[in-house]
Design a protein around this motif. Structure first.
Motif, PDB file in Angstrom:
ATOM      1  N   LYS A  35      20.388 -18.817  16.732  1.00  0.00           N
ATOM      2  CA  LYS A  35      21.219 -17.613  16.802  1.00  0.00           C
ATOM      3  C   LYS A  35      22.290 -17.768  17.888  1.00  0.00           C
ATOM      4  CE  LYS A  35      20.678 -12.721  17.883  1.00  0.00           C
ATOM      5  NZ  LYS A  35      19.720 -11.714  18.368  1.00  0.00           N
ATOM      6  N   ALA A  73      37.812   0.327  25.991  1.00  0.00           N
ATOM      7  CA  ALA A  73      36.409   0.053  26.316  1.00  0.00           C
ATOM      8  C   ALA A  73      35.863  -1.142  25.545  1.00  0.00           C
ATOM      9  CB  ALA A  73      35.583   1.279  26.029  1.00  0.00           C
ATOM     10  N   SER A  74      36.122  -1.187  24.241  1.00  0.00           N
ATOM     11  CA  SER A  74      35.479  -2.232  23.438  1.00  0.00           C
ATOM     12  C   SER A  74      36.366  -3.472  23.297  1.00  0.00           C
ATOM     13  CB  SER A  74      35.133  -1.686  22.054  1.00  0.00           C
ATOM     14  OG  SER A  74      36.312  -1.402  21.346  1.00  0.00           O
ATOM     15  N   ARG A  82      21.555 -12.544  27.475  1.00  0.00           N
ATOM     16  CA  ARG A  82      20.254 -12.677  28.148  1.00  0.00           C
ATOM     17  C   ARG A  82      19.420 -13.780  27.498  1.00  0.00           C
ATOM     18  NH1 ARG A  82      19.773  -7.319  28.310  1.00  0.00           N
ATOM     19  NH2 ARG A  82      18.432  -7.311  26.475  1.00  0.00           N
ATOM     20  N   LYS A 124      29.541   0.239  18.838  1.00  0.00           N
ATOM     21  CA  LYS A 124      29.789  -1.166  18.520  1.00  0.00           C
ATOM     22  C   LYS A 124      28.808  -1.654  17.458  1.00  0.00           C
ATOM     23  CE  LYS A 124      31.544  -4.065  21.928  1.00  0.00           C
ATOM     24  NZ  LYS A 124      31.300  -4.782  23.183  1.00  0.00           N
ATOM     25  N   ASN A 131      30.734  -3.780   9.153  1.00  0.00           N
ATOM     26  CA  ASN A 131      31.278  -5.081   8.726  1.00  0.00           C
ATOM     27  C   ASN A 131      30.469  -5.669   7.574  1.00  0.00           C
ATOM     28  OD1 ASN A 131      33.263  -5.137  10.633  1.00  0.00           O
ATOM     29  ND2 ASN A 131      32.109  -6.362  12.103  1.00  0.00           N
ATOM     30  N   ARG A 156      30.195 -10.152  27.915  1.00  0.00           N
ATOM     31  CA  ARG A 156      30.855  -8.844  27.831  1.00  0.00           C
ATOM     32  C   ARG A 156      30.601  -8.172  26.488  1.00  0.00           C
ATOM     33  NH1 ARG A 156      34.757 -11.851  30.661  1.00  0.00           N
ATOM     34  NH2 ARG A 156      35.763 -12.527  28.753  1.00  0.00           N
ATOM     35  N   GLU A 157      30.625  -8.974  25.412  1.00  0.00           N
ATOM     36  CA  GLU A 157      30.517  -8.388  24.065  1.00  0.00           C
ATOM     37  C   GLU A 157      29.070  -8.144  23.643  1.00  0.00           C
ATOM     38  OE1 GLU A 157      32.766  -8.212  20.910  1.00  0.00           O
ATOM     39  OE2 GLU A 157      33.963  -7.430  22.562  1.00  0.00           O
ATOM     40  N   LEU A 158      28.203  -9.113  23.925  1.00  0.00           N
ATOM     41  CA  LEU A 158      26.833  -9.062  23.406  1.00  0.00           C
ATOM     42  C   LEU A 158      25.837  -9.337  24.539  1.00  0.00           C
ATOM     43  CD1 LEU A 158      27.581 -11.330  20.326  1.00  0.00           C
ATOM     44  CD2 LEU A 158      27.309  -8.866  20.228  1.00  0.00           C
ATOM     45  N   PRO A 159      25.667  -8.372  25.425  1.00  0.00           N
ATOM     46  CA  PRO A 159      24.826  -8.615  26.595  1.00  0.00           C
ATOM     47  C   PRO A 159      23.391  -9.027  26.251  1.00  0.00           C
ATOM     48  CG  PRO A 159      25.565  -6.316  26.493  1.00  0.00           C
ATOM     49  CD  PRO A 159      26.275  -7.035  25.424  1.00  0.00           C
ATOM     50  N   GLY A 160      22.853  -8.486  25.175  1.00  0.00           N
ATOM     51  CA  GLY A 160      21.475  -8.828  24.793  1.00  0.00           C
ATOM     52  C   GLY A 160      21.374 -10.307  24.459  1.00  0.00           C
ATOM     53  N   LEU A 161      22.334 -10.786  23.733  1.00  0.00           N
ATOM     54  CA  LEU A 161      22.329 -12.191  23.346  1.00  0.00           C
ATOM     55  C   LEU A 161      22.565 -13.088  24.555  1.00  0.00           C
ATOM     56  CD1 LEU A 161      22.316 -13.774  20.543  1.00  0.00           C
ATOM     57  CD2 LEU A 161      24.608 -14.332  21.219  1.00  0.00           C
ATOM     58  N   SER A 213      19.701  -6.379  18.828  1.00  0.00           N
ATOM     59  CA  SER A 213      19.124  -7.014  20.018  1.00  0.00           C
ATOM     60  C   SER A 213      20.157  -7.852  20.756  1.00  0.00           C
ATOM     61  CB  SER A 213      17.905  -7.853  19.636  1.00  0.00           C
ATOM     62  OG  SER A 213      18.307  -8.999  18.954  1.00  0.00           O
ATOM     63  N   SER A 214      21.236  -8.223  20.078  1.00  0.00           N
ATOM     64  CA  SER A 214      22.294  -8.950  20.775  1.00  0.00           C
ATOM     65  C   SER A 214      23.088  -8.032  21.689  1.00  0.00           C
ATOM     66  CB  SER A 214      23.277  -9.560  19.775  1.00  0.00           C
ATOM     67  OG  SER A 214      22.614 -10.460  18.969  1.00  0.00           O
ATOM     68  N   GLY A 247      28.207  -9.524  10.549  1.00  0.00           N
ATOM     69  CA  GLY A 247      28.223  -8.266  11.278  1.00  0.00           C
ATOM     70  C   GLY A 247      29.102  -8.332  12.518  1.00  0.00           C
ATOM     71  N   LEU A 248      29.266  -9.524  13.081  1.00  0.00           N
ATOM     72  CA  LEU A 248      30.119  -9.666  14.252  1.00  0.00           C
ATOM     73  C   LEU A 248      31.570  -9.482  13.835  1.00  0.00           C
ATOM     74  CD1 LEU A 248      28.386 -12.849  15.719  1.00  0.00           C
ATOM     75  CD2 LEU A 248      28.032 -10.492  16.415  1.00  0.00           C
ATOM     76  N   SER A 249      32.415  -9.162  14.794  1.00  0.00           N
ATOM     77  CA  SER A 249      33.796  -8.848  14.408  1.00  0.00           C
ATOM     78  C   SER A 249      34.564 -10.124  14.062  1.00  0.00           C
ATOM     79  CB  SER A 249      34.478  -8.132  15.568  1.00  0.00           C
ATOM     80  OG  SER A 249      34.463  -8.982  16.695  1.00  0.00           O
ATOM     81  N   PHE A 307      21.896  -4.899  23.076  1.00  0.00           N
ATOM     82  CA  PHE A 307      21.180  -4.148  24.120  1.00  0.00           C
ATOM     83  C   PHE A 307      20.373  -5.070  25.030  1.00  0.00           C
ATOM     84  CE2 PHE A 307      21.995  -0.850  21.026  1.00  0.00           C
ATOM     85  CZ  PHE A 307      22.461   0.158  21.836  1.00  0.00           C
ATOM     86  N   MET A 327      29.361  -3.153  13.654  1.00  0.00           N
ATOM     87  CA  MET A 327      28.770  -4.391  13.122  1.00  0.00           C
ATOM     88  C   MET A 327      28.150  -4.132  11.754  1.00  0.00           C
ATOM     89  SD  MET A 327      26.869  -5.868  16.439  1.00  0.00           S
ATOM     90  CE  MET A 327      27.680  -6.958  17.583  1.00  0.00           C
ATOM     91  N   PHE A 343      24.052 -11.833  10.040  1.00  0.00           N
ATOM     92  CA  PHE A 343      24.286 -11.610  11.470  1.00  0.00           C
ATOM     93  C   PHE A 343      25.741 -11.936  11.819  1.00  0.00           C
ATOM     94  CE2 PHE A 343      24.405 -13.607  15.702  1.00  0.00           C
ATOM     95  CZ  PHE A 343      24.065 -12.520  16.483  1.00  0.00           C
TER      96      PHE A 343
END
Lengths: 710, 270
Positions: free
Chosen positions: A177, A349-350, A234, B205, B212, A227-232, B267-268, A136-138, B270, B209, A133
């Protein structure tokens, strides 16, 4: 279904006396037996089974377990008692008897952690998922490790062994997480752009300042994550609500709003610090982790120096690859030094930054590792300084600055547990019916090559055999087989056609199988030879082994199969050694011949670790068929260790089962005439061969190989 | 309505395929075509190689004959073979021969997957001879002036064993394809899948990921094609996380732990 009758004292006593070695230990087991005898059969079996299993590890632990376990049955479930017993044995493996007995005595504490163990997110269960995980993040490629608390040194994210603040496993995982994400955000959004250690060191209330700073930064990073990970984000709000952390005091709410600005940086947090210090208690968020300025400073200092050196060396390589060689050290200075530039464009945008490397004004496709390096430097410094973009001149840098140092495997007895630079493997303890974790300390070593006449003499002596082997191996190479009477194919099968036409004239139905087809079975085999280098091979067996390997190499070269050769030996679990003779993709040549010649008998025969390591190596190879062939002179056996008899056989068997699960076929060739007693159990009935005359070894092995692979 | 059946050499792409150029690949391909040079397309799966070929076929107004190469593809499969019909043998041209005769574009997709002996067939076609020997007939076919040979392969995905031979690759003009820039990729997903810009951005995006993760457990990250698939599902009313799982995560890995990690990533977002 009939219920088994309970055992009485007379049934139980002899077993306990035997397992706990009462004759010598003088333990009093009558009371234990009486206690167990009062219980239903199911509980009796459970207790007795575990006492027996623990006793194979240590009798004292088993006795202490037996004294406490019956009373626990009422208030702990069996899974917990098992976990407790295994934890005690793991502690024994790791730190000795005292540590194990502490675990046994501390059973109440263990039970108190029950919730943590049932609903808690255990590091060892979640690290695989969270590691990927985070990757996968930048940003920088971060590692994940176990620590005392959650924090990061800017290269590794540390998480505690268990996260159990919340009721359910699912929520605890969410928390884990969110925690790694906040730690990642610290590295990604510039928490460490500022020399924190310096900034805080003079502070009169340093601890308090650090706490407040952490809270401010967490608020800022939360906004970044939103801004980057709205799902997280939440999820984070949900966790805060669960733990009643979602209300901020009015003043802190103002800080939060300020720090939520997309342009807010760590400077803003530092600016707010003196104000926020005036407030009573800063808020604390469940996922914030700690900020440890010393750990970051230390890690960053080393990395900045290393990455600068590495980048400049890489740029020099790039320049050379693209036809801009660097001027030599003593060359006249007129030759221009290749000029690198970095063009950066931010994706609106990103927010991701696209970096384009230019060499003398021309855009250059930067390799992945250079890109990763640039990203990492950017994260540390916020930009790439010009002096970083100057390629390293000849002899300018010491490789030790940027290359990872591999420790010398010969320095075995350095370090606390003699484990520095080694790979650890589990070992199957059949008495315990469980793995001993990280039990074998394995190192790969090189065989010292011996450049003598051995190879030449052997090849001369066996010249007839070599010729024969080559011929028979050549016949196995990508054979073209002509399939006749096929329903479709490349050519018309004239015989079949003539027959079919005759059939048609006679009024019979014509066959449609009228073609020939060439079928080419391409060999796609990778094989690993695992050669016994234990002391017992001394003398003529060693000679036969070396001759065998040499002849095999000659034959395999004509065949084109990929193959590797490793010798194995060792002395106790602390010193398991694999000797590289030929790595799987290493070309066969003088060096390999000299290594074969240099094979000398070493110590003892521990087999499990060797099988496990070679399985790992083979798993990385892409091949349709994977084979692990063991050449041995006897059964598994190690010096003054439990690794003899049944124990060694069972561990080897378990390692072979693991290999099978990884899709590897194992085969054993041995000269031990008593091998029939144990080899079928280890390898399976058809997966071994016993050779009665060691002089026949070279021919036999080649023959067996041929049979195995066709 | 019944589906139309066409001979491959009569199959002209009538409507302009949607294609977003990422560099000067269109100009290079056209120049190669006019100079009768064969073209090699390199790049990861799903980044738009096949779409590019369709686009070029439309631009150049030539039929496109695509052959997907595989382990068992023989020279006969490309060139042609004898068939027995009504007691007599007749010769039937393979797709390559048809393209050579009619001046079509022949696109050999994933050329590395074909058997080594098959690749040799294209050698005389790929240099200035531009001929196709048909050994079984004892004939030599000269390629039509409008014939074009294009092949594709994915260097990252191929194993060491299956790399393209120098004698083959050094006959081609090579065009390197990679994933489009984030901005362009967003545009592609919006256009192709019909999702709004914000969803497209999240999908892109997410793709980054997964990219990466290449090299730490994933062979390949999510391709633009998979993003379009997921986008189409989302546009059809499927929840984004489900769409990402079914159209992307499950497509790129079978490893349970990796799958879980990739799902956590989606899930992070959306």
């Amino acid at each position: 279904m009939s219920v088994q009758a309970s055992l009485d004292i007379a049934d139980i006593l002899p077993s306990l006396e035997k397992w706990l070695d009462v004759e010598f230990t003088f333990y009093r087991v009558e009371e234990l037996a009486a206690d167990i005898a009062r219980r239903p059969r199911g509980e009796q079996n459970f207790l007795l089974d575990w006492i027996r299993r623990i006793a194979t590890t240590n009798i004292e632990i088993a006795y202490q377990f037996a004294r406490r376990a019956p009373a626990l049955l009422g208030r702990m479930d069996w899974r917990m008692i098992e976990a407790w017993a295994l934890h005690a044995m793991d502690s024994y493996d790791k730190s000795g008897l005292r540590a194990a007995l502490l675990v046994i005595e501390g059973v109440d504490g263990f039970a108190a952690q029950r919730h943590a163990r049932v609903a808690g997110a255990l590091f060892e269960d979640i690290d695989g998922i969270l590691f990927n995980f985070v990757r996968g993040l930048s940003g920088r490629r971060l590692n994940l490790a176990q620590g005392d608390v959650a924090y990061t040194d800017s290269e590794t994210l540390f998480l505690p062994t268990v996260i159990a603040e919340l009721e359910t496993l699912e929520d605890n995982f969410r928390l884990a997480k969110a925690t790694v994400t906040v730690l990642w955000a610290q590295t990604r959004f510039g928490t460490f752009h500022f020399d924190l250690q310096n900034a805080l060191s003079a502070h009169p209330r340093r601890e308090q300042a650090l706490r407040v700073f952490t809270a401010l930064e967490t608020l800022r990073l939360e906004a970044c994550i939103r801004r980057e990970l709205p799902g997280l984000y939440r999820d984070m709000q949900y966790l805060k609500a669960l733990l009643n952390e979602d209300r901020l005091s009015p003043t802190w709410q103002i800080y939060a709003n300020t720090l939520a600005d997309p342009h807010a940086s760590v400077e803003d947090s530092l600016r707010l610090l003196p104000l926020a210090m005036e407030e009573p208690d800063p808020p604390r968020f469940c996922y914030q982790g700690e900020i440890r300025p010393e750990a970051v400073a230390q890690c960053m200092a080393a990395r900045i120096q290393r990455e600068k050196a590495l980048l400049r060396v890489k740029l020099a390589q790039l320049a050379e690859e693209h036809g801009h060689p660097l001027p030599a050290k003593d060359a006249p200075t007129q030759i221009p030094v290749p000029h690198f530039q970095l063009k950066q464009e931010e994706d609106a945008a990103s927010g991701a930054v696209e970096m384009e490397l230019m060499l003398d004004g021309v855009p250059l496709p930067a390799p992945e590792d250079v890109k990763a390096l640039l990203t990492s430097i950017q994260l540390d410094l916020g930009h790439i300084p010009d002096e970083y973009l100057t390629p390293a001149g000849p002899g300018e840098y010491d490789p030790s600055l940027y290359q990872e140092q591999t420790p010398d495997p010969n320095d075995v007895w350095q370090g606390a547990y003699h484990e520095i630079g080694a790979t650890l493997y589990d070992e199957w303890d059949f008495g315990r019916q469980h793995y001993r974790k990280n039990w074998c300390v394995m190192r790969e070593k090189d065989v010292t090559p011996v450049y003598d006449d051995f190879a030449r003499e052997t090849l001369a002596r066996y010249s007839g055999v070599v010729k024969h082997l080559r011929r028979s191996f050549e016949a196995m190479r990508d054979e073209n087989k002509l399939y006749k009477r096929q329903p479709y194919g490349d050519e018309v099968d004239i015989d079949a056609l003539v027959e079919a036409l005759a059939d048609a004239r006679d009024g019979r139905e014509m066959s449609d199988r009228l073609f020939t087809r060439m079928h080419r079975a391409e060999r796609n085999i990778a094989v690993m030879f695992m050669v016994d280098m234990s002391g017992s091979t001394r003398g003529w067996i060693n000679d036969a082994e070396r001759e065998t390997l040499l002849l095999l190499c000659e034959a395999l070269e004509t065949l084109g199969d990929r193959y590797g050769i490793y010798g194995f030996s060792g002395q106790t679990r602390k010193r398991c050694e694999l000797y590289r003779i030929k790595e799987i993709d290493e070309p066969y040549g003088e060096l390999v011949k000299a290594r074969i010649s240099g094979i000398r008998p070493q110590d003892y025969t521990r087999m499990g670790f060797a099988i496990r390591h070679l399985t790992r190596l083979l798993s990385r190879v892409e091949a349709r068929t994977k084979l692990l062939i063991t050449l041995s002179d006897g059964k598994p056996d190690d010096y003054f260790d439990v690794y003899r008899g049944q124990y060694g056989i069972e561990d080897t068997r378990q390692a072979l089962i693991e290999a099978k699960r990884a899709g590897i076929h194992s085969f054993c060739i041995t000269i031990d005439q008593e091998a029939r007693d144990y080899l079928p159990h280890m390898y399976g009935a058809a997966h071994y061969a016993i050779i009665d005359d060691v002089r026949k070894l070279p021919l036999k092995v080649a023959d067996i190989y041929r049979r195995l692979t066709t | 309505m019944n589906a139309r059946t066409l001979d491959t050499e009569a199959y002209f792409i009538e409507r302009e395929p949607y294609y977003e150029p990422t560099g000067d690949e269109v100009a290079v391909f056209e120049a190669a075509y006019r100079n009768k040079l064969p073209v090699l397309l390199k790049g990861p799966t799903g980044c738009g190689k096949t779409r590019f070929m369709e686009y070029m076929a439309w631009r150049l107004k030539r039929p496109l004959i695509t052959v997907s190469c595989h382990d068992d593809l023989t020279a006969s499969d490309l060139v042609g073979r004898f068939l027995v019909k009504g007691g007599e043998t007749t010769w039937v041209d393979g797709p390559l021969t048809r393209a050579v005769r009619t001046g079509a574009i022949c696109y050999l997709d994933e050329i590395v997957e074909a058997r080594k002996d098959t690749m040799v067939v294209i050698h005389p076609l790929a240099d200035d001879r531009r001929t196709l020997p048909m050994e079984k007939l004892g004939l030599l076919v000269e390629a039509d002036d409008r014939f074009c040979l294009a092949v594709s392969y994915n260097p990252g995905y191929q194993s060491v064993l299956k790399d393209l031979k120098q004698s083959t690759r050094q006959r081609f003009v090579a065009l390197e394809f990679s994933y489009p820039s984030p901005e362009l990729e967003r545009k592609i997903v919006v256009t192709e899948a019909g999702v709004d810009a914000a969803t497209a951005e999240k999908l892109v995006k997410f793709a980054h990921m997964t990219r990466n993760l290449k090299g730490s457990g994933l062979e390949e990250g999510a391709s633009t094609r998979l993003l379009v698939h997921a986008g189409k599902l989302i546009a059809a009313g499927i929840a984004p996380i489900t769409a990402c799982r079914t159209a992307i995560a499950e497509a790129i890995t079978d490893d349970a732990e990796m799958l879980a990690a990739v799902q956590e990533l989606s899930s992070s977002l959306f």
